[in-house]
Design an enzyme around this catalytic site. Structure first.
Site, PDB file in Angstrom:
ATOM      1  N   GLY A 210      47.344  36.441  31.529  1.00 21.65           N
ATOM      2  CA  GLY A 210      46.880  35.096  31.898  1.00 21.65           C
ATOM      3  C   GLY A 210      45.411  35.140  32.250  1.00 21.65           C
ATOM      4  O   GLY A 210      44.708  36.095  31.897  1.00 21.65           O
ATOM      5  N   ASN A 211      44.934  34.121  32.907  1.00 19.26           N
ATOM      6  CA  ASN A 211      43.546  34.127  33.369  1.00 19.26           C
ATOM      7  C   ASN A 211      43.433  33.269  34.624  1.00 19.26           C
ATOM      8  O   ASN A 211      44.413  32.667  35.063  1.00 19.26           O
ATOM      9  CB  ASN A 211      42.597  33.649  32.252  1.00 19.26           C
ATOM     10  CG  ASN A 211      42.943  32.263  31.775  1.00 19.26           C
ATOM     11  OD1 ASN A 211      42.827  31.300  32.525  1.00 19.26           O
ATOM     12  ND2 ASN A 211      43.402  32.160  30.532  1.00 19.26           N
ATOM     13  N   HIS A 212      42.234  33.209  35.187  1.00 18.01           N
ATOM     14  CA  HIS A 212      42.060  32.551  36.497  1.00 18.01           C
ATOM     15  C   HIS A 212      41.851  31.047  36.423  1.00 18.01           C
ATOM     16  O   HIS A 212      41.527  30.426  37.426  1.00 18.01           O
ATOM     17  CB  HIS A 212      40.870  33.168  37.236  1.00 18.01           C
ATOM     18  CG  HIS A 212      41.090  34.596  37.615  1.00 18.01           C
ATOM     19  ND1 HIS A 212      42.106  34.987  38.432  1.00 18.01           N
ATOM     20  CD2 HIS A 212      40.424  35.728  37.266  1.00 18.01           C
ATOM     21  CE1 HIS A 212      42.066  36.300  38.591  1.00 18.01           C
ATOM     22  NE2 HIS A 212      41.056  36.775  37.889  1.00 18.01           N
TER      23      HIS A 212
END
Ligand code: C5P
Length: 401
Positions: A210-212
């Site tokens: 995923g990512n932020h």
């Protein structure tokens, strides 16, 4: 449309007053703030206590407040100025005639006289009263004052007669207000499709890539586009955020493939597409059925490329104005221009992670809007909702030159 709007509801004494309980509930549900002023006789038809409870505000009918000798009183000027719109429903023949002839002998009429906002009136009367020539004359007079006439309904009347004169149904009154507020807004009649948030690409039942991304920029764009009159289709990856405006249809997805499929489903309806999602470029080739066990000092995960959602939409473009985002850490302008061209977008919004306070997770952002003609418009660091306004204003200028 009604979210955050301050509505002064004036209730006069007709049997249709009982429907103002539903009307009040609908206005509150639509996010409006409601204050109610009644005539004395309206209270014979509907309980002020019920309306105070539903509107979450005291209901008033008198200049005087309850406390003896109080200097505090119900100030019609303050109420008139407070309101974003005033709605008189039901508007009886008596109150309408008083307005038309300039009378001002109760608090409701004084509020009407003090209101600087648009005033709507929803007449309610029996068939023969409605048909009397003075009705038409009264309506015309009010319309000549700039007041907005919500037409009556047709059907069974309290007298047992059947015909014109019923107050419009609460749902129709709300729709009337909404369509009036929508008129003249920059994105009225347009559908804006927005992707937001991260995507989660599963590795096994408990892990993902995923990512932020928080989704805040995409949600701010959705809220602002809806405020500016658009119907919004918001397709978001995992985020705790909730869309507030009723004009936003929110679809929640997990993966880039799911986001891709959902955008394809809604592509045709869209006039504007904004890709604010931080889509994972790759996903694991296969998703393990069971949690992967720790084995040795290193492990390899084979990844395969995800479809580029915004680029694939740009390839199928018919009428749509398509805007991407570029989040860059180096050679920002060069990379953004390159993406704009490669993805065949109409414009790209550049934000740099180098800008302190800007970008992922935070409340503010600093962006530069770049269109396909290399028109470059830099903006200051702002709250994401203000950034959303800037972006949508730039889009609006280009789709309505
Ligand atoms: O190539 P990059 O990820 O930097 O491009 C960012 C823009 O492309 C954003 O508008 C993002 O929403 C979109 N994008 C996409 N599908 C991908 C990757 C990026 O729609 N697979």
């Amino acid at each position: 449309m009604l979210s955050g709007k301050r509505i002064l509801l004036g209730i006069t004494g007709g049997i249709a007053a009982y429907k103002t309980t539903f009307l009040t509930r609908l206005l509150i549900k639509a996010g409006a703030e409601v204050r109610i002023v009644m005539t004395e006789s309206a209270a014979d038809f509907v309980s002020p206590l019920t309306l105070a409870t539903l509107s979450r505000n005291p209901v008033i009918h008198n200049f005087k407040k309850q406390e003896e000798h109080s200097t505090d009183w119900n100030n019609h000027v303050e109420l008139g100025l407070w309101a974003d719109l005033m709605l008189i429903a039901p508007a009886t023949a008596n109150t309408l005639a008083k307005i038309a002839s300039g009378q001002c002998d109760n608090l409701l009429l004084a509020c009407y006289r003090s209101a600087k906002c648009p005033v709507f009136f929803a007449p309610a009367m029996d068939l023969d009263m409605y048909r009397h020539p003075s009705s038409e004359k009264t309506f015309k007079t009010l319309e000549s004052y700039g007041n907005l006439h919500i037409p009556v309904g047709v059907g069974e009347l309290a007298s047992g007669l059947d015909g014109e004169g019923r107050m419009a149904e609460p749902e129709d009154i709300v729709s009337f207000l909404e369509s009036h507020l929508r008129k003249g807004l920059p994105f009225t009649g347009k559908t804006v499709l927005i992707t937001a948030g991260p995507t989660y690409e599963s590795i096994d039942p408990v892990r993902f890539i995923g990512n932020h991304s928080s989704g805040k920029m995409g949600f701010a764009l959705a809220e602002k586009a809806a405020e500016m009159g658009a119907e919004v289709i918001l397709i978001t990856g995992p985020t705790h955020l909730q869309a507030q405006n009723a004009s936003i249809s929110c679809y929640r997805v997990q993966t880039a493939l799911e986001m891709h499929a959902k955008t394809q489903e809604h592509f045709k309806a869209a006039d504007v597409i904004i890709g604010a999602a931080a889509v994972s470029d790759y996903r694991p080739v296969s998703v393990y059925d069971e949690k992967i066990k720790k084995k040795g000092a290193s492990m390899e995960l084979q990844l395969t490329e995800n479809p580029d959602i915004i680029a694939s939409l740009a390839q199928q473009k018919t009428k749509q104005y398509i805007v991407g985002f570029a989040l860059e850490t180096e050679n920002e302008m060069e990379h953004a221009l390159d993406k704009l061209k490669k993805k065949r977008l109409d414009a790209i919004v550049l934000n740099s992670l180098k800008d302190p306070e800007a970008g992922f997770g935070g409340e503010r952002n600093k962006v530069t809007f770049i269109d396909k003609n290399s028109d470059i418009i830099p903006f200051d660091l702002k709250q994401k909702s203000a950034v959303a306004s800037d972006i949508l204003n730039e889009i609006h200028k280009r789709i309505n030159p």
